[in-house]
Design a protein around this motif. Structure first.
Motif, PDB file in Angstrom:
ATOM      1  N   ASP A 117       4.841   9.649   6.148  1.00  6.65           N
ATOM      2  CA  ASP A 117       4.549   8.936   5.642  1.00  6.65           C
ATOM      3  C   ASP A 117       2.937   8.134   5.054  1.00  6.65           C
ATOM      4  OD1 ASP A 117       7.150   8.318   5.009  1.00  6.65           O
ATOM      5  OD2 ASP A 117       7.238   6.903   6.658  1.00  6.65           O
ATOM      6  N   ARG A 118       2.382   8.687   6.272  1.00  5.57           N
ATOM      7  CA  ARG A 118       0.788   8.673   5.728  1.00  5.57           C
ATOM      8  C   ARG A 118       0.755   9.232   4.705  1.00  5.57           C
ATOM      9  NH1 ARG A 118      -1.696   5.071   9.807  1.00  5.57           N
ATOM     10  NH2 ARG A 118       0.061   4.381  11.382  1.00  5.57           N
ATOM     11  N   LEU A 119       0.416  11.431   5.020  1.00  4.58           N
ATOM     12  CA  LEU A 119       0.255  11.859   3.774  1.00  4.58           C
ATOM     13  C   LEU A 119       1.009  11.477   2.580  1.00  4.58           C
ATOM     14  CD1 LEU A 119       0.882  14.960   6.425  1.00  4.58           C
ATOM     15  CD2 LEU A 119      -1.163  13.980   5.802  1.00  4.58           C
ATOM     16  N   LYS A 120       1.672  11.096   2.496  1.00  2.77           N
ATOM     17  CA  LYS A 120       2.432  10.536   1.114  1.00  2.77           C
ATOM     18  C   LYS A 120       1.073  10.089   0.303  1.00  2.77           C
ATOM     19  CE  LYS A 120       6.811  10.937   2.338  1.00  2.77           C
ATOM     20  NZ  LYS A 120       8.260  10.437   2.255  1.00  2.77           N
ATOM     21  N   SER A 121       0.887   8.635   1.399  1.00  2.00           N
ATOM     22  CA  SER A 121       0.626   7.518   0.915  1.00  2.00           C
ATOM     23  C   SER A 121      -0.973   7.768   0.467  1.00  2.00           C
ATOM     24  CB  SER A 121       0.120   6.452   1.803  1.00  2.00           C
ATOM     25  OG  SER A 121      -0.010   6.713   3.071  1.00  2.00           O
ATOM     26  N   ILE A 122      -1.375   9.069   0.684  1.00  2.00           N
ATOM     27  CA  ILE A 122      -3.396   9.216   0.216  1.00  2.00           C
ATOM     28  C   ILE A 122      -3.207   9.745  -1.232  1.00  2.00           C
ATOM     29  CG2 ILE A 122      -5.082  10.981   0.921  1.00  2.00           C
ATOM     30  CD1 ILE A 122      -4.053  11.646   3.968  1.00  2.00           C
ATOM     31  N   ASP A 123      -3.804   9.074  -1.392  1.00  2.00           N
ATOM     32  CA  ASP A 123      -4.276   9.412  -3.546  1.00  2.00           C
ATOM     33  C   ASP A 123      -5.250  10.951  -3.203  1.00  2.00           C
ATOM     34  OD1 ASP A 123      -4.952   9.699  -5.783  1.00  2.00           O
ATOM     35  OD2 ASP A 123      -4.858   7.221  -6.216  1.00  2.00           O
TER      36      ASP A 123
END
Length: 161
Positions: free
Chosen positions: A143-149
């Motif tokens: 989830d944290r990786l997905k949230s990085i723009d």
């Protein structure tokens, strides 16, 4: 190469990405061996898991559940069909959609495959709490990786130049 005294490099054994990479490689090998008796790959196994939970899914629905694109799923599902695990048909309502259903063989082998995977997972020696916390940590990381723009990564690199 000029070094920046403010940058303290992490040793390779201290890097999260290396730990995840190594665990992923070992898990892949683990599943290759576990699924070998069924002539299944790990991506095929997780596609079957999605169908064992909800038989009759479209290719897009399977892709959404597994985070796989149709370019990856189409050959994977074709091989599953050739090996007798699934049947693919075009939707009568929307011919652009392909519906995937389990075959009687896939339904009959479900418990056997699950048992094989579960037996192998017990080799990890995790108690329930460790299993759940490990899985939770991996979902949190994803989830944290997905949230990085991606723009933020590019901006970070530009400020270093």
């Amino acid at each position: 190469m000029a070094s920046n005294p403010e940058v303290k490099p992490r040793l390779i054994d201290e890097q999260l990405c290396v730990a995840v990479y190594n665990a992923n490689k070992l898990f892949n090998h683990f599943y290759i061996e576990t699924l070998k008796p069924y002539n299944l790959t790990f991506p095929q196994y997780i596609a079957l898991c999605a169908l064992w939970e909800h038989d009759k899914l479209t290719v897009n629905e399977i892709g959404s559940r597994l985070n796989l694109d149709s370019g990856t799923l189409t050959p994977l599902l074709r091989r599953l069909e050739q090996n007798g695990w699934v049947k693919r048909t075009r939707s009568k309502i929307d011919e652009r959609q392909v519906i995937v259903r389990l075959t009687p063989m896939a339904k009959s082998k479900r418990d056997e495959v699950y048992s094989q995977v579960t037996d192998c997972q017990s080799l990890l020696g995790f108690d329930d709490q460790t299993y759940v916390s490990s899985r939770t940590a991996m979902f949190d990381l994803a989830d944290r990786l997905k949230s990085i723009d991606p723009k933020d990564l590019a901006a970070e690199n530009e400020t270093k130049d």
